[in-house]
Design an enzyme around this catalytic site. Structure first.
Site, short mmCIF file in Angstrom:
data_model
loop_
_atom_site.label_atom_id
_atom_site.label_comp_id
_atom_site.label_asym_id
_atom_site.label_seq_id
_atom_site.Cartn_x
_atom_site.Cartn_y
_atom_site.Cartn_z
N SER A 244 14.01 -59.74 -58.24
CA SER A 244 15.22 -60.45 -57.85
C SER A 244 15.00 -61.94 -58.01
O SER A 244 13.90 -62.41 -58.35
CB SER A 244 15.58 -60.13 -56.39
OG SER A 244 14.59 -60.63 -55.51
N LYS A 245 16.05 -62.71 -57.74
CA LYS A 245 15.97 -64.16 -57.90
C LYS A 245 14.92 -64.78 -56.99
O LYS A 245 14.34 -65.83 -57.31
CB LYS A 245 17.34 -64.79 -57.63
CG LYS A 245 18.38 -64.49 -58.68
CD LYS A 245 19.69 -65.19 -58.37
CE LYS A 245 20.73 -64.89 -59.43
NZ LYS A 245 22.02 -65.54 -59.14
N ARG A 246 14.66 -64.13 -55.87
CA ARG A 246 13.70 -64.73 -54.94
C ARG A 246 12.28 -64.71 -55.49
O ARG A 246 11.39 -65.38 -54.97
CB ARG A 246 13.74 -64.00 -53.59
CG ARG A 246 13.23 -62.57 -53.62
CD ARG A 246 13.38 -61.92 -52.25
NE ARG A 246 12.98 -60.53 -52.27
CZ ARG A 246 11.73 -60.11 -52.14
NH1 ARG A 246 10.76 -61.00 -51.99
NH2 ARG A 246 11.43 -58.83 -52.15
#
Length: 475
Positions: A244-246
């Site tokens: 994910s973006k994290r």
């Protein structure tokens, strides 16, 4: 044997992420190894979520990675007439039918099924069958078109990655192939496109595995042979969770912005799930010669940022400086630096490539060679631009003013002569000169640094450092 034809078919609802880039790479490599064709198709039938910006992001990412496609890009929104033609053929052949079940009624059915512990699915109430009487179509309801999925038998997928996968047809319901407004749905358009474009092998993420038996049944209803499928396992974050973006940079172009070479990212992606013994570094030619989707591991792969950094530094160090210069020039421009206002980029790259893991780092180190203004690192200036350094720097300026051939090979003996003349150890000259020339103690050898800064800038900066020392003594 039929000529192998693969495709990459992203939906333009966001950027090109690394999962999509790996799918594109594997499809590209499989086609190239077998002398086949690689096709780019933009699946933009989701009119609400597809955007021109996302299309551009996909094309930009493919171009940066140099994943050249032989045909395309094809856009599904340009093919609506063809989809309607196939839908009509399926209706006439009895492989599809009109369903007038309102959305609210379908939602109620699914809620009741889930409450009873059953799998939520359409119950086929509008499906024509022998001995079954259908109600009159309700007024004012635009029907969807559903595919008449076989009720018996099974779908066998000889998956290139996962091996044999068997799905019973009774587990599949009659999926919608055209919405009430007449627009076709994903599973229908994919089949028609793959059929029309002669796709022989579909390599895609395993999140599509649930779609595959449905698509195979549509192929067979059209009287066509489905392609061979290979479903790739997902990519995980370093912590083992879904990417994910994290987890940081997941957009292909974000890697570009962060100073990675496309060759490094491609080399990194090809090793996410595939290997050739213990080999870590692959040229594009080696990838095309060695890659086989049948050798892809069935288990998910986790990204490793440290490994990508290692690969990137390897390519920075070993690639043709003229090639790297294209990307370094972009990074310098991003810093507001004009690459034409200084030394040749190839010379900068040769001087800095051993100490740069990314082109962002290299550009930050190189900016001082192209700017007239220079600021000092406070700690470095306090330690090295001292009263003891003043006579050494003055001697250096005097000697360097006599040099007209401003090349490293000519400057090196001059610096050595200065060290002998003033009777100091080399660091007593080198470190103050580094601070004077680049603002810190981190730079290539002094002769190379002088050559990169240039004659006029070097003399001016050395004189400025002397002035700084004099002012500091007076303060």
């Amino acid at each position: 044997m039929k000529k192998i034809r693969t495709r990459f078919a992203p939906s333009p609802t966001g950027y090109l992420h690394i999962g999509g880039a790996r799918t594109a790479l594997f499809s590209y490599l499989y086609a190239r190894r077998h002398g086949g064709d690689f096709i780019l198709r933009i699946e933009d039938t989701d009119l609400e979520r597809s955007t021109p910006e996302s299309v551009n992001a996909i094309l930009e990412g493919m171009a940066w990675l140099n994943l050249e496609y032989d045909e395309g890009p094809f856009y599904q929104t340009h093919r609506f007439d063809r989809y309607k033609e196939v839908i009509q053929q399926l209706l006439e052949a009895g492989h599809a039918y009109r369903c007038y079940m309102p959305r609210e009624e379908l939602d109620q059915l699914r809620e009741a099924q889930m409450a009873a512990g059953e799998k939520p699915r359409y119950d086929g109430r509008w499906r024509p069958e022998a001995g079954k009487t259908l109600p009159a179509p309700p007024e004012g309801v635009q029907p969807v078109i559903r595919f008449s999925n076989p009720k018996d038998g099974e779908v066998v997928i000889e998956d290139l990655v996962r091996g044999r996968v068997v799905i019973r047809n009774e587990e599949l319901d009659d999926l919608i192939i055209a919405r009430s407004d007449g627009t076709p749905t994903y599973n229908l358009t994919v089949v028609v496109d793959d059929f029309d474009m002669g796709i022989t092998h579909v390599i895609r993420g395993d999140d599509h595995l649930n779609n595959t038996p449905r698509q195979i049944n549509i192929f067979r209803a059209m009287g066509a042979e489905p392609p061979v499928y290979g479903h790739l396992p997902m990519i995980l974050g370093p912590d083992g969770a879904k990417l994910s973006k994290r987890h940081g940079a997941v957009s292909v172009m974000q890697y570009h912005e962060e100073g990675y070479l496309p060759e490094a990212l491609l080399n990194y992606l090809v090793r996410l799930g595939w290997s050739n013994g213990d080999q870590e570094v692959f040229s594009r030619e080696e990838m095309m010669r060695l890659f086989d989707v049948k050798d892809v591991n069935q288990s998910a792969s986790a990204i490793n940022p440290d490994k990508l950094l290692w690969l990137n530094q390897h390519y920075i160090k070993t690639s043709d400086p003229a090639h790297v210069a294209r990307y370094l020039g972009w990074q310098l421009g991003h810093l507001g630096v004009d690459p034409s206002e200084g030394p040749a980029l190839e010379d900068v790259i040769v001087a800095l490539r051993e100490r740069s893991r990314t082109l962002v780092e290299m550009a930050q180190q190189a900016a001082c060679y192209f700017r007239d203004e220079l600021s000092y690192d406070e700690d470095a200036a306090a330690k090295h631009l001292t009263a003891e350094a003043e006579p050494v720097l003055r001697a250096a300026v005097e000697a360097l003013e006599a040099v007209s051939d401003w090349r490293a090979a000519e400057l090196e003996p001059v610096i050595k002569d200065v060290v002998k003349a003033v009777g100091v150890k080399f660091p007593m000259l080198a470190q103050p000169m580094r601070v004077a020339l680049v603002g810190s103690t981190a730079s290539p050898s002094i002769d190379v640094t002088l050559a990169l800064v240039g004659r006029e800038r070097s003399l001016a900066r050395l004189q400025k450092a002397i002035t700084f020392i004099v002012a500091s003594k007076s303060a």
